[in-house]
Each structure stands twice: as structure tokens, then as C-alpha cells.
Design an enzyme around this catalytic site. Structure first.
Site, PDB file in Angstrom:
ATOM      1  CB  SER A   1      -0.956  -0.040   1.186  1.00 12.69           C
ATOM      2  OG  SER A   1      -1.961   0.932   1.062  1.00 12.69           O
TER       3      SER A   1
ATOM      4  CG  ASP B   1      -6.984  -1.983  -3.549  1.00 12.36           C
ATOM      5  OD1 ASP B   1      -7.584  -1.238  -2.754  1.00 12.36           O
ATOM      6  OD2 ASP B   1      -5.768  -2.238  -3.446  1.00 12.36           O
TER       7      ASP B   1
ATOM      8  CG  HIS C   1      -5.947  -2.043   0.172  1.00 10.66           C
ATOM      9  ND1 HIS C   1      -5.216  -1.401  -0.806  1.00 10.66           N
ATOM     10  CD2 HIS C   1      -5.337  -1.721   1.346  1.00 10.66           C
ATOM     11  CE1 HIS C   1      -4.224  -0.729  -0.255  1.00 10.66           C
ATOM     12  NE2 HIS C   1      -4.263  -0.903   1.054  1.00 10.66           N
TER      13      HIS C   1
END
Length: 407
Positions: A242, A327, A362
């Protein structure tokens, strides 16, 4: 600060403890005879206790087995209780649940996470500090298997980083790390600025115009590991997810020759385009973290390090990029665009691989075994590039200690 209930009207607060920049309080649990604090000190999560009648003289920090560790208060719902429920783990010790007696300063072990075929005596951890370019000391947590490394080095090494949102990457236990350690790979965590390990100022010192410090801190840690003989550039891999994927994207642009391989999970790499488009649901809320590139000086500051915008005609390490079609935080097109641009511009023959999960978001797969399978792909990529991809004989299980529990 404290204020008696009977004096609430006059608002005259009394100082309990003086402010310490190296100390941060995150949580407070109140009991009949004492108070427990949870927070951070010099980069580690800690737990303290004190008596309200004399805070200065009775304040004490709970001592744990490893200096490099993570500790937090548990569910403490009984105000009359004479013990504190808390949890603790480290890079080598699986999660444990304790009852702590503030009077005798003793820890009563109630439960330990079982880890099959794991013998903690085979592993060791340490913490070092690396001087950044501006003189700031950056903490670095390291773990390895004693019988699998060269004492004098160099050894294959996998370096992890994050450094955003004031999130602390604590030195905690993870069984998913063992396939690397059991094959002689040293694992390290760079606690770079932008995270919360050293308190609020640690986070704020790497925002907006100073965000580049997150990336230079990580590079300084990697260079230290090479200079100190712990590893070489040809034996060093890196990872981030991320915002940590953004970190990976930035540092492979800035110091591509320093790394052999890189893992970027759901990487936030198309920073300028995403942050310029307020129609994307999360964009406006993220301006507080990164800045709004529709305005100066944020545009110029962010353009200095945005991974997609700084891809250049140069050699890059082997790169494995993982993403998810659904995501909502980092849209699938960001890593897809980045991979394509890397393939177009890079001047070497190293692979740039993209794994797009067509059913995940995600946080990867929600199914535990599917998650293990996906993680195994990433680990195999690293082991292959570090020339450590081999079968290993697992140590016999040490067995969980016999614990008498009243839970």
C-alpha cells in the site's frame, strides 16, 4: 494532567507527568487501586502502571523478555481487579497473553500462540540505529535464524518498510516470515520517518515538503546494511504494501542499483493523477496525508517522488507487483500503469511481474489458505532472486509450555 471532580468548575488542572518527546501515551485503563498506561517509548510499545496517590514515585514500566517487542493492554473490564490483562510478542516469540500483578511486578503466562515445528531458541533478534543524512537515528529491527547465517556476513537480507499515516510497524512475530528465515535470509524492518514508531513528531517530520525523508531514510538503512557487511546489493530484497508499495516504487527510482529484487503489494504509485482527481472517492480525504497537487507547493513537492512520474531509462531490480481488481483504496490501474511504464523504460533484462487477483481487494484474499498460497508466490519470488530457493528440514516442534489457565 489531572482534575478533581470536586474542582471541575474552576478548571485548575494539575500536572501528573512532564511531557517527554520520546514518550507517547495511546491508551489508559483505570482500576480501583492503580492506573495502567499503554504507549510508546524510544520506538517500542510499552505498558506502565502507577498509583494515583503518588504517580511520580510509583510509575514503573513492565519489563519483557526481548528489548525489541510489541505490547498492548488487553480487555480489562473489571474495575476491582488487582491484575492487568495484556498481550506481548516479539520477532522471535509468538503472541502471549499475560496477567500482570502491579504489586509483585510478576507476569503470569495464560496463553501462547501455538506455532507447529517452531523452536524459538533457533532464532535471534536485534535492534540497531542507522544515522540518516540529516543526522537523525533511524531504528532498524533485525531477526534471523542462528544456525543458517554467516556470523561475519554477508547474508541474503529482506528489508521491509512502510512510513506513512503515523502507522507503527512493530517488531512482532509472524509465522509467514519463517520460510525466509529457515532458508538463511535475514529479515529487517526499517522504522522510517512518516510512521508512528517514535511518536507524533516522527510522523510529522516526513509529511508534505519533507515526505522524501521516508524514502531517503529507507535508502540510508539499506546502505548501512551493505556497508556494515550484513549483506550486499546483490543479496538484498525489499518489500512494502500500500503506502509501503509507494515507498518501494520511490526507492527503486532513486537507488535502483542498491536492490536485487523488490516486492510491491497493492502499491500506491500513481500519486499525481490519483490525488489530482477529486471524483475518486478517497482522494479528498487523502489530501491531509499527501497534500493537494492541484495547488502549489504540493504539486512540485509530490512530483519529486511520485513513483509513476519518476520512472526513468535506467536499470531496475527484479520487481513483483501484486494487486486486486476490487481494491477500493489503490485502484487496479495504478500498479498496471506502473508495470507497463517500467517495462517500457527500463534498460535491463530483470523481470517486472504483475499478479492481478480478479476477486480480491486491498487486503488480498479473505480465505486463509488462499492468502497462504498468494504469500507463497511472493516468498518464492524473493527466494529465487536471492538464490535461496531450496527445501528445508523443519526443526522438531519444541512444544507449547504447560500453562495453567484461569481464563
Amino acid at each position: 494532567m489531572s482534575l478533581g471532580v470536586d474542582r471541575a468548575a474552576d478548571g485548575k488542572w494539575k500536572e501528573v507527568f512532564k511531557y517527554k518527546p520520546e514518550m507517547k501515551i495511546d491508551n489508559v485503563h483505570c482500576f480501583k487501586d492503580f492506573i495502567a498506561l499503554e504507549g510508546r517509548l524510544n520506538g517500542f510499545s510499552q505498558v506502565w502502571t502507577f498509583k494515583p496517590s503518588d504517580p511520580q514515585k510509583t510509575l514503573k514500566m513492565i519489563e519483557f523478555e526481548d528489548e525489541s517487542h510489541a505490547a498492548e493492554l488487553g480487555p480489562n473490564e473489571e474495575f476491582e481487579s488487582q491484575k492487568i490483562r495484556l498481550s506481548y510478542d516479539s520477532l522471535t516469540i509468538p503472541r502471549r497473553v499475560y496477567d500482570f500483578d502491579p504489586i509483585s511486578s510478576t507476569l503470569d503466562l495464560l496463553k501462547e500462540q501455538p506455532v507447529p515445528s517452531y523452536d524459538p531458541s533457533l532464532y535471534a533478534s536485534e535492534r540497531v540505529e542507522v544515522k540518516a543524512k540529516d543526522g537523525t537515528m533511524i531504528p532498524l529491527s533485525i531477526v534471523y535464524r542462528r544456525d543458517k547465517i554467516k556470523t561475519a556476513g554477508p547474508n541474503p537480507l529482506h528489508l521491509y518498510g512502510y512510513g506513512s499515516y503515523e502507522i507503527s510497524i512493530d517488531p512482532q512475530f509472524s509465522s509467514l516470515r519463517l520460510p525466509l528465515l529457515d532458508r538463511g535470509v535475514v529479515y529487517a524492518i526499517a522504522h522510517v520517518r512518516g510512521g508512528g514508531e517514535m511518536g507524533r513528531t516522527w510522523y510529522e517530520s516526513a509529511k508534505y515538503a519533507q515526505k522524501v525523508r521516508t524514502f531517503t531514510d529507507f535508502i540510508d538503512c539499506a546502505q548501512h546494511l551493505v556497508r556494515s557487511g550484513k549483506t550486499t546489493a546483490d543479496m538484498l530484497s525489499i518489500e512494502g504494501r500500500s503506502a509501503g508499495g509507494l515507498l518501494v516504487g520511490a526507492v527503486v527510482n532513486m537507488a535502483p542499483g542498491l536492490f536485487k529484487a523488490a516486492l510491491a503489494g497493492v502499491p500506491f504509485v500513481d500519486v499525481m493523477n490519483t490525488m489530482s482527481d477529486p471524483s475518486i472517492p478517497l482522494t479528498t480525504g487523502e489530501w491531509e496525508e499527501w497534500g493537494n497537487p492541484n495547488m502549489e507547493p504540493y504539486y512540485s513537492d509530490m512530483l519529486r517522488w511520485s513513483p509513476y512520474d519518476n520512472v526513468a531509462a535506467q536499470g531496475y531490480p527484479a520487481i513483483f507487483v501484486a494487486s486486486g481488481l476490487y481494491d477500493p483504496r489503490v485502484a487496479y490501474w495504478e500498479p498496471a500503469k506502473w508495470v507497463q511504464k517500467l517495462r517500457e523504460f527500463k534498460t535491463d533484462d530483470n523481470p517486472v511481474l504483475l499478479k492481478m487477483d480478479l476477486s480480491a481487494g486491498h487486503f488480498s484474499a479473505s480465505d486463509r489458505y488462499r492468502l497462504y498460497w498468494e504469500r507463497s508466490l511472493e516468498i518464492c519470488f524473493v527466494l529465487d532472486k536471492l538464490k535461496c530457493l531450496e527445501s528445508v528440514q523443519l526443526p522438531p516442534s519444541a512444544g507449547a509450555p504447560e500453562i495453567k489457565s484461569n481464563m
